[in-house]
Scaffold this motif. Sequence first.
Motif, short mmCIF file in Angstrom:
data_model
loop_
_atom_site.label_atom_id
_atom_site.label_comp_id
_atom_site.label_asym_id
_atom_site.label_seq_id
_atom_site.Cartn_x
_atom_site.Cartn_y
_atom_site.Cartn_z
N ALA A 10 0.65 -1.21 -0.07
CA ALA A 10 -0.06 0.22 0.02
C ALA A 10 0.70 1.49 0.15
N LYS A 11 1.81 1.08 0.31
CA LYS A 11 2.67 2.36 1.05
C LYS A 11 3.67 3.30 -0.44
N ALA A 12 3.86 1.49 -1.08
CA ALA A 12 4.53 2.05 -2.39
C ALA A 12 3.57 2.15 -3.95
N ASN A 13 2.42 1.64 -3.65
CA ASN A 13 1.58 1.92 -5.21
C ASN A 13 0.40 3.12 -4.29
N PHE A 14 0.97 3.62 -3.45
CA PHE A 14 -0.27 4.65 -2.89
C PHE A 14 -1.42 5.35 -3.94
N SER A 15 -0.96 5.45 -4.56
CA SER A 15 -2.14 6.06 -5.82
C SER A 15 -2.43 5.22 -6.77
N ARG A 16 -2.11 4.57 -6.76
CA ARG A 16 -3.08 3.13 -7.16
C ARG A 16 -3.98 2.36 -6.16
N LEU A 17 -3.81 2.09 -4.85
CA LEU A 17 -4.56 2.06 -3.66
C LEU A 17 -5.91 3.56 -3.78
N LEU A 18 -5.58 4.29 -3.59
CA LEU A 18 -6.77 5.68 -4.15
C LEU A 18 -7.40 5.46 -5.35
N ARG A 19 -6.99 4.92 -5.86
CA ARG A 19 -7.87 5.19 -7.58
C ARG A 19 -8.59 4.03 -6.87
#
Length: 98
Positions: A10-19
């Motif tokens: 989640a930390k490494a892919n935060f933007s993807r998580l938010l999308r």
Amino acid sequence: MTRYWKVEEAKANFSRLLRAAEKEPQVITRHGKPVATVIPGAQEAPKPPRSVWELLRGDFTFTPPEGEDWDSDWLERDRTPLAEPLDLGDGENTEPRV
């Protein structure tokens, strides 16, 4: 479908998580256990109570057990005297409660 993300992922892919969270809730896990859920902004998270009184006031729904009909009498205090003295642990009050 709700996706489960490890904290590191989640930390490494935060933007993807938010999308992804814009569409549906996303769960973040630590050691395999859920620790947080990211929900779409349109679904506002419940606001924590500002005080204990607000928490206790709450939104409660009480329904009578099946086959019973409640009226205002169920809110009345039972004033039946106790059969035995009430000991409050201080050794002084041993009179029956009325």
